[in-house]
Design an enzyme around this catalytic site. Structure first.
Site, PDB file in Angstrom:
ATOM      1  N   GLU A   1      49.628  31.968  39.296  1.00 25.83           N
ATOM      2  CA  GLU A   1      50.500  30.959  39.892  1.00 25.83           C
ATOM      3  C   GLU A   1      51.538  30.485  38.870  1.00 25.83           C
ATOM      4  O   GLU A   1      51.198  30.170  37.735  1.00 25.83           O
ATOM      5  CB  GLU A   1      49.675  29.767  40.397  1.00 25.83           C
ATOM      6  CG  GLU A   1      48.652  30.137  41.466  1.00 25.83           C
ATOM      7  CD  GLU A   1      49.291  30.652  42.768  1.00 25.83           C
ATOM      8  OE1 GLU A   1      50.514  30.527  42.942  1.00 25.83           O
ATOM      9  OE2 GLU A   1      48.533  31.185  43.609  1.00 25.83           O
TER      10      GLU A   1
ATOM     11  N   CYS B   1      43.890  23.291  45.541  1.00 27.57           N
ATOM     12  CA  CYS B   1      44.213  24.094  44.348  1.00 27.57           C
ATOM     13  C   CYS B   1      45.531  23.654  43.725  1.00 27.57           C
ATOM     14  O   CYS B   1      45.622  23.462  42.509  1.00 27.57           O
ATOM     15  CB  CYS B   1      44.267  25.581  44.693  1.00 27.57           C
ATOM     16  SG  CYS B   1      42.628  26.268  44.966  1.00 27.57           S
TER      17      CYS B   1
ATOM     18  N   HIS C   1      44.698  32.268  41.413  1.00 28.88           N
ATOM     19  CA  HIS C   1      43.954  32.431  42.671  1.00 28.88           C
ATOM     20  C   HIS C   1      43.292  33.811  42.679  1.00 28.88           C
ATOM     21  O   HIS C   1      43.918  34.800  42.264  1.00 28.88           O
ATOM     22  CB  HIS C   1      44.895  32.328  43.873  1.00 28.88           C
ATOM     23  CG  HIS C   1      44.957  30.954  44.464  1.00 28.88           C
ATOM     24  ND1 HIS C   1      46.103  30.209  44.499  1.00 28.88           N
ATOM     25  CD2 HIS C   1      43.988  30.192  45.074  1.00 28.88           C
ATOM     26  CE1 HIS C   1      45.853  29.039  45.097  1.00 28.88           C
ATOM     27  NE2 HIS C   1      44.587  29.006  45.451  1.00 28.88           N
TER      28      HIS C   1
HETATM   29  N1  PCA Z   1      40.856  27.318  47.276  1.00 32.31           N
HETATM   30  C1  PCA Z   1      41.538  26.226  47.942  1.00 32.31           C
HETATM   31  C2  PCA Z   1      40.854  24.975  47.435  1.00 32.31           C
HETATM   32  C3  PCA Z   1      39.591  25.423  46.782  1.00 32.31           C
HETATM   33  C4  PCA Z   1      39.732  26.882  46.650  1.00 32.31           C
HETATM   34  O1  PCA Z   1      38.942  27.636  46.048  1.00 32.31           O
HETATM   35  C5  PCA Z   1      43.062  26.247  47.768  1.00 32.31           C
HETATM   36  O2  PCA Z   1      43.625  27.349  47.639  1.00 32.31           O
HETATM   37  O3  PCA Z   1      43.699  25.197  47.753  1.00 32.31           O
END
Ligand code: PCA
Length: 217
Positions: free
Chosen positions: A92, A155, A181
């Site tokens: 990200e 997140c 992610h």
């Molecule tokens: N993914 C979510 C919140 C917790 C997670 O593992 C997100 O992408 O916001």
């Protein structure tokens, strides 16, 4: 053995903090937590990895993260979350000052059009060398991509709070951090990535970030 209440000078910044989230949205597991916990207590380039779980709850996740930053004084922080629908490890690049979600968090909270930190800037960039990391992962045959948005759920909220803390707290001036992610695991449905591959990718990401940090400071 008694634990010292604060890290010694030599231990300072010799910790890598890796966080994952608890399951959300009715799922039984969260691939981010499954992966980061494998690396707990590993050592990479002389740095001890501390893996910790954050709750998928807007406010609480940031409180837990702040406490971890105070406790461990990490030199590097990699917050990891699960992103269903992706088939690559996503580095990200930008955290935005917005929480806005069609689904509630694990405490039933569903912010709409809310700032993560009302007085904060619109966005922060990651301080991880994301292009170097993506290149290293791809050259090892691990699916990886750069991503311009971590969404507007928990997140992104954690990512923004992390970057705000690293930018505004003088004790964290020398700490690098960012957000990654990871895909679902195969048991959660397609698209997915096997656990060993995600772990290998995170390990390599930490390695590249530490190498880069050494050259920077
Ligand atoms: N993914 C979510 C919140 C917790 C997670 O593992 C997100 O992408 O916001």
């Amino acid at each position: 053995m008694r634990q010292p209440s604060s890290p010694s000078i030599t231990a300072l910044h010799r910790v890598v903090l890796l966080t994952g989230f608890d399951p959300f949205g009715g799922q039984l597991i969260n691939s981010s937590w499954e992966a980061v916990q494998v690396l707990h207590r590993h050592t990479i380039l002389g740095h001890r990895i501390v893996a910790a779980q954050l709750p998928t709850v807007f406010d609480q996740s940031c409180d837990v993260l702040s406490a971890l930053l105070r406790k461990h004084h990490p030199g590097l922080v990699l917050c990891v979350g699960q992103a269903g629908g992706r088939n690559a490890i996503a580095l990200e690049q930008v955290a935005i000052n917005l929480s806005d979600t069609p689904i509630p968090d694990n405490a039933g909270v569903q912010p709409i059009d809310k700032a993560v930190i009302p007085a904060g800037p619109a966005a922060y960039f990651t301080s991880l060398p994301v292009k170097l990391i993506a290149r290293a992962l791809l050259s090892e045959g691990i699916q990886a991509e750069l991503s311009l948005s971590a969404g507007t759920f928990v997140c992104n909220h954690v990512f923004y709070s992390l970057m705000h803390a690293l930018t505004t707290q003088s004790s964290l001036k020398r700490t690098c951090g960012g957000f990654v992610h990871v895909p679902h695991l195969p048991t959660q449905g397609a698209p997915s990535m096997v656990l060993t591959e995600i772990v290998r990718g995170l390990k390599l990401a930490v390695h590249v970030a530490l190498e880069h940090r050494k050259q920077t400071f």
